[in-house]
Write a protein that holds these residues in place. Structure first.
Motif, PDB file in Angstrom:
ATOM      1  N   THR A 138      -2.083  12.542  -0.178  1.00 46.83           N
ATOM      2  CA  THR A 138      -1.197  11.379  -0.262  1.00 46.83           C
ATOM      3  C   THR A 138      -0.741  10.948   1.124  1.00 46.83           C
ATOM      4  O   THR A 138      -0.742   9.748   1.454  1.00 46.83           O
ATOM      5  CB  THR A 138       0.018  11.707  -1.138  1.00 46.83           C
ATOM      6  N   ALA A 139      -0.371  11.913   1.951  1.00 49.19           N
ATOM      7  CA  ALA A 139       0.111  11.598   3.295  1.00 49.19           C
ATOM      8  C   ALA A 139      -0.962  10.893   4.114  1.00 49.19           C
ATOM      9  O   ALA A 139      -0.660   9.964   4.880  1.00 49.19           O
ATOM     10  CB  ALA A 139       0.554  12.874   3.998  1.00 49.19           C
ATOM     11  N   ASP A 140      -2.216  11.291   3.951  1.00 51.62           N
ATOM     12  CA  ASP A 140      -3.307  10.664   4.704  1.00 51.62           C
ATOM     13  C   ASP A 140      -3.441   9.192   4.320  1.00 51.62           C
ATOM     14  O   ASP A 140      -3.556   8.306   5.175  1.00 51.62           O
ATOM     15  CB  ASP A 140      -4.616  11.410   4.443  1.00 51.62           C
ATOM     16  N   LEU A 141      -3.405   8.904   3.023  1.00 56.30           N
ATOM     17  CA  LEU A 141      -3.497   7.507   2.578  1.00 56.30           C
ATOM     18  C   LEU A 141      -2.280   6.695   3.032  1.00 56.30           C
ATOM     19  O   LEU A 141      -2.407   5.535   3.447  1.00 56.30           O
ATOM     20  CB  LEU A 141      -3.628   7.448   1.066  1.00 56.30           C
ATOM     21  N   VAL A 142      -1.094   7.293   2.968  1.00 57.58           N
ATOM     22  CA  VAL A 142       0.114   6.591   3.407  1.00 57.58           C
ATOM     23  C   VAL A 142       0.051   6.318   4.903  1.00 57.58           C
ATOM     24  O   VAL A 142       0.407   5.224   5.366  1.00 57.58           O
ATOM     25  CB  VAL A 142       1.370   7.411   3.043  1.00 57.58           C
ATOM     26  N   LEU A 143      -0.407   7.300   5.677  1.00 63.46           N
ATOM     27  CA  LEU A 143      -0.488   7.116   7.129  1.00 63.46           C
ATOM     28  C   LEU A 143      -1.418   5.968   7.483  1.00 63.46           C
ATOM     29  O   LEU A 143      -1.131   5.184   8.401  1.00 63.46           O
ATOM     30  CB  LEU A 143      -0.963   8.412   7.794  1.00 63.46           C
ATOM     31  N   ARG A 144      -2.513   5.837   6.756  1.00 63.37           N
ATOM     32  CA  ARG A 144      -3.428   4.714   7.008  1.00 63.37           C
ATOM     33  C   ARG A 144      -2.760   3.373   6.710  1.00 63.37           C
ATOM     34  O   ARG A 144      -2.963   2.395   7.426  1.00 63.37           O
ATOM     35  CB  ARG A 144      -4.705   4.890   6.176  1.00 63.37           C
ATOM     36  N   LYS A 145      -1.949   3.346   5.660  1.00 56.67           N
ATOM     37  CA  LYS A 145      -1.201   2.126   5.358  1.00 56.67           C
ATOM     38  C   LYS A 145      -0.221   1.803   6.488  1.00 56.67           C
ATOM     39  O   LYS A 145      -0.082   0.643   6.903  1.00 56.67           O
ATOM     40  CB  LYS A 145      -0.436   2.278   4.044  1.00 56.67           C
ATOM     41  N   LEU A 146       0.470   2.820   6.958  1.00 53.87           N
ATOM     42  CA  LEU A 146       1.437   2.611   8.034  1.00 53.87           C
ATOM     43  C   LEU A 146       0.733   2.178   9.320  1.00 53.87           C
ATOM     44  O   LEU A 146       1.235   1.314  10.056  1.00 53.87           O
ATOM     45  CB  LEU A 146       2.251   3.883   8.268  1.00 53.87           C
TER      46      LEU A 146
ATOM     47  N   GLU B 187      -2.091   0.492   9.524  1.00 50.70           N
ATOM     48  CA  GLU B 187      -2.508  -0.899   9.348  1.00 50.70           C
ATOM     49  C   GLU B 187      -1.345  -1.863   9.561  1.00 50.70           C
ATOM     50  O   GLU B 187      -1.535  -2.983  10.047  1.00 50.70           O
ATOM     51  CB  GLU B 187      -3.095  -1.094   7.944  1.00 50.70           C
ATOM     52  N   ALA B 188      -0.134  -1.414   9.198  1.00 47.34           N
ATOM     53  CA  ALA B 188       1.049  -2.258   9.348  1.00 47.34           C
ATOM     54  C   ALA B 188       1.704  -2.100  10.717  1.00 47.34           C
ATOM     55  O   ALA B 188       2.731  -2.736  10.991  1.00 47.34           O
ATOM     56  CB  ALA B 188       2.054  -1.936   8.243  1.00 47.34           C
ATOM     57  N   GLY B 189       1.140  -1.231  11.571  1.00 47.95           N
ATOM     58  CA  GLY B 189       1.725  -0.998  12.890  1.00 47.95           C
ATOM     59  C   GLY B 189       3.042  -0.245  12.839  1.00 47.95           C
ATOM     60  O   GLY B 189       3.888  -0.400  13.721  1.00 47.95           O
ATOM     61  N   LEU B 190       3.213   0.606  11.817  1.00 47.96           N
ATOM     62  CA  LEU B 190       4.498   1.274  11.601  1.00 47.96           C
ATOM     63  C   LEU B 190       4.439   2.786  11.745  1.00 47.96           C
ATOM     64  O   LEU B 190       5.462   3.452  11.531  1.00 47.96           O
ATOM     65  CB  LEU B 190       5.025   0.932  10.192  1.00 47.96           C
ATOM     66  N   SER B 191       3.301   3.339  12.088  1.00 46.11           N
ATOM     67  CA  SER B 191       3.169   4.801  12.048  1.00 46.11           C
ATOM     68  C   SER B 191       4.116   5.498  13.024  1.00 46.11           C
ATOM     69  O   SER B 191       4.491   6.654  12.809  1.00 46.11           O
ATOM     70  CB  SER B 191       1.726   5.213  12.322  1.00 46.11           C
ATOM     71  N   ARG B 192       4.528   4.797  14.088  1.00 42.69           N
ATOM     72  CA  ARG B 192       5.467   5.410  15.037  1.00 42.69           C
ATOM     73  C   ARG B 192       6.916   5.194  14.635  1.00 42.69           C
ATOM     74  O   ARG B 192       7.814   5.830  15.194  1.00 42.69           O
ATOM     75  CB  ARG B 192       5.225   4.851  16.443  1.00 42.69           C
ATOM     76  N   ARG B 193       7.143   4.292  13.707  1.00 37.65           N
ATOM     77  CA  ARG B 193       8.525   3.998  13.297  1.00 37.65           C
ATOM     78  C   ARG B 193       8.949   4.778  12.055  1.00 37.65           C
ATOM     79  O   ARG B 193      10.145   4.887  11.771  1.00 37.65           O
ATOM     80  CB  ARG B 193       8.680   2.498  13.017  1.00 37.65           C
ATOM     81  N   VAL B 194       7.985   5.303  11.323  1.00 41.12           N
ATOM     82  CA  VAL B 194       8.281   6.012  10.081  1.00 41.12           C
ATOM     83  C   VAL B 194       7.838   7.464  10.220  1.00 41.12           C
ATOM     84  O   VAL B 194       6.677   7.742  10.517  1.00 41.12           O
ATOM     85  CB  VAL B 194       7.568   5.354   8.881  1.00 41.12           C
ATOM     86  N   LYS B 195       8.748   8.375  10.011  1.00 38.92           N
ATOM     87  CA  LYS B 195       8.413   9.801  10.091  1.00 38.92           C
ATOM     88  C   LYS B 195       7.824  10.251   8.762  1.00 38.92           C
ATOM     89  O   LYS B 195       8.458  10.122   7.712  1.00 38.92           O
ATOM     90  CB  LYS B 195       9.650  10.633  10.434  1.00 38.92           C
ATOM     91  N   LEU B 196       6.620  10.785   8.811  1.00 37.74           N
ATOM     92  CA  LEU B 196       5.907  11.230   7.615  1.00 37.74           C
ATOM     93  C   LEU B 196       5.700  12.727   7.694  1.00 37.74           C
ATOM     94  O   LEU B 196       4.992  13.222   8.581  1.00 37.74           O
ATOM     95  CB  LEU B 196       4.568  10.501   7.500  1.00 37.74           C
ATOM     96  N   ASN B 197       6.325  13.463   6.790  1.00 32.16           N
ATOM     97  CA  ASN B 197       6.213  14.919   6.759  1.00 32.16           C
ATOM     98  C   ASN B 197       5.180  15.337   5.728  1.00 32.16           C
ATOM     99  O   ASN B 197       5.245  14.914   4.564  1.00 32.16           O
ATOM    100  CB  ASN B 197       7.569  15.535   6.389  1.00 32.16           C
ATOM    101  N   VAL B 198       4.235  16.167   6.141  1.00 34.52           N
ATOM    102  CA  VAL B 198       3.185  16.649   5.252  1.00 34.52           C
ATOM    103  C   VAL B 198       3.609  17.998   4.681  1.00 34.52           C
ATOM    104  O   VAL B 198       3.910  18.936   5.438  1.00 34.52           O
ATOM    105  CB  VAL B 198       1.846  16.778   5.999  1.00 34.52           C
ATOM    106  N   VAL B 199       3.624  18.084   3.364  1.00 38.96           N
ATOM    107  CA  VAL B 199       4.061  19.296   2.669  1.00 38.96           C
ATOM    108  C   VAL B 199       2.866  19.868   1.919  1.00 38.96           C
ATOM    109  O   VAL B 199       2.234  19.160   1.127  1.00 38.96           O
ATOM    110  CB  VAL B 199       5.205  18.989   1.682  1.00 38.96           C
TER     111      VAL B 199
END
Length: 548
Positions: free
Chosen positions: A102-110, A112-124
């Motif tokens: 799930t995190a991998d797919l979400v990171l790709r979305k972020l 694409e939106a240029g947001l990966s540095r603005r949103v902290k994504l924790n992989v569990v």
């Protein structure tokens, strides 16, 4: 009744989306002054909002309390659970939590939106646990029609919640290792206050079925059409189904060709996370078309009738993949409500060309990812919750699950909907207030209210048409019509409407003859009356007064 809705020494539940429709799931838990969000999904408009594809839950309630939001936990990677993340996560300003796929797919979305540095994504990792304020959260793997479907165990000072996410029971899931009956029973032994549970298939009296059974049915169907080019369409996110089709291709001596960007993306993410490692090497379109017809298996997107997906273009003979009379399309998916007409349109195109179709009504080539009644009853027995809160369904689904839970011996069931504030503990569970829970749409590049003026006007124009009336100098009048069914009579209509407007304006007296607002309203009403007389329509009329 609560006024400011700050959680006190209590456990609250509030759905902002997904309780009243199937899709756009957004759920909140409140405890000791803090809020936890579970899932942040979207849905598709299905034609309800003209010119709009994506629909979101209105997050105003939690946006106003973002300082008290501790995090967003994602159960799995279906769009109705993660699709709104790129549009709202940065603004909410809290970390996301997800398992690796799930995190991998979400990171790709972020990205694409240029947001990966603005949103902290924790992989569990699967079965991982973490603390967020007063909430201790543990992932509990359950079977679903995507890799890494999970329930959540949410421990609070006031009791434990088992939030199912989307789930089913499957003894042969093909991909993943769901939590066992024994493990779920052990969770029930420890005590479960509330079960917040998927209602999608509550009217199905049978179990949902196993992915393993689909494997055998697809194998039989492909073998049955030896010598024919076979195309299978399924949900791109169903990793187990993709694995099955790879195995079917190998067993039947066919090479595998994939058509559709979403399939390409899911295969890449799956292989990056340890899934589909045995998928046979894919061939390109040109190679597939050069092979003998019985030596290729094509996997394509578009089984829901999406007009730009691969299957629609193939049906329209506008794709490098070509099908001819006698070739076969297997619909290894169910019809999502609302898509019937779009799917039927494509199936009619295929039928007109002599292409054979097989659906899940003719062969067991698809199973649902949601629990039927026997599975719900089994889970009730293993977990033995004190309270059942049905979610993920229309009102009729959730009300029926509430009845089923009570009939199965659960002491309390709370039939809630989007915007209902529910207190789970302490005391008797039930609704205590109602908050605003609306819808937003992505209209072009703008997120706007779902029933704002733009959409309301668009619906009216679609139904009734439009007229533009220009009042020029010296009382000259021009009319332009849009969408009125007056093709052959248009010129006569325009002349009569102009005469009506001129006559109405001539009746104005005194200051009204110079008042722009009075002039435009008089012209508008006269033009609309003429349209109603000629066409039986009440179009939207825009009057432009040029002055002079």
């Amino acid at each position: 009744m609560k006024k400011d809705f700050t959680p006190e020494k209590e456990l609250l539940f509030l759905a902002l989306g997904g309780s009243g429709e199937i899709g756009m799931n957004v759920n909140l838990y409140g405890c000791d002054g803090k809020w936890l969000m579970v899932d942040l999904g979207m849905t598709f408009s299905g034609g309800e909002y003209p010119g709009v594809d994506l629909v979101f839950a209105d997050l105003e309630f939690i946006e106003d309390r973002a300082k008290d939001l501790v995090g967003i936990v994602l159960t799995h990677a279906h769009e109705d659970h993660i699709g709104a993340v790129p549009y709202f996560a940065a603004e909410l300003g809290v970390p996301l939590y997800a398992t690796p796929f799930t995190a991998d797919l979400v990171l790709r979305k972020l990205d694409e939106a240029g947001l990966s540095r603005r949103v902290k994504l924790n992989v569990v990792e699967d079965t991982g646990s973490f603390a967020l304020g007063p909430f201790d959260v543990t992932y509990v793997p359950l079977a679903h029609s995507i890799a890494e479907g999970n329930a959540l165990l949410i421990d609070t000072p006031y009791g434990r919640v088992f939030h199912t996410g989307d789930w089913k029971l499957d003894e042969d899931p093909i991909v993943g290792e769901p939590t066992t009956e024994e493990e779920l029973t052990a969770i029930g032994d420890e005590g479960v206050l509330a079960l917040v549970c998927d209602s999608t298939n509550v009217f199905n009296p049978h179990p949902s079925g196993s992915e393993g059974a689909v494997y055998h049915a697809l194998m039989d169907e492909v073998k049955r059409h030896a010598g024919r080019r076979v195309l299978v369409t399924t949900f791109a996110s169903n990793v187990a189904r993709l694995h099955t089709l790879g195995e079917v291709a190998k067993a039947t001596g066919r090479q595998l060709c994939v058509a559709g960007r979403s399939l390409d993306r899911i295969i890449e993410v799956s292989q990056d996370n340890g899934y589909l490692e045995d998928l046979p090497e894919l061939i390109d379109f040109d190679t597939a078309m050069r092979l003998p017809r019985g030596e290729v298996l094509i996997l394509a997107t578009g089984g829901q009738g999406e007009p730009r997906a691969a299957l629609a273009r193939i049906a329209d003979d506008n794709h490098p993949i070509e099908l001819s009379a006698g070739d076969v399309v297997l619909f290894s998916s169910r019809q999502i409500p609302g898509n019937e007409l779009a799917i039927g349109r494509i199936q009619n195109q295929l039928a007109a060309r002599g292409i054979v179709m097989v659906t899940d009504r003719q062969s067991a080539i698809h199973v649902s990812g949601h629990p039927g009644r026997p599975e719900l009853e089994a889970l009730y027995g293993w977990l033995r919750p004190q309270v059942l809160v049905p979610v993920h369904g229309e009102i009729r689904h959730m009300q029926e699950q509430a009845r089923l839970g009570l009939a199965s011996g659960i002491p309390h069931a709370v039939a809630q909907k989007n915007g209902d504030m529910v207190r789970l503990a302490p005391g008797a569970p039930g609704r205590i207030a109602e908050v605003r829970a609306g819808r937003l749409i992505l209209d072009g590049d703008i997120i706007a209210p779902a029933n704002g003026e733009g959409i309301v006007m668009r619906r009216r124009i679609a139904a009734e048409g439009a007229l533009v009336v220009v009042l020029g100098a010296n009382r000259q009048i021009a009319i332009e019509s849009f969408g009125l069914p007056l093709d052959e009579d248009m010129a006569e209509f325009v002349e009569e409407a102009k005469a009506d407007i001129a006559a109405a304006l001539d009746k104005l007296r005194g200051k009204a003859r110079e008042d722009i607002a009075e002039l435009t309203e008089t012209a508008r009403l006269a033009a609309r009356r003429a349209a109603r007389r000629w066409a039986g329509k009440s179009p939207q009329v825009k009057v432009v007064a040029m002055g002079g």
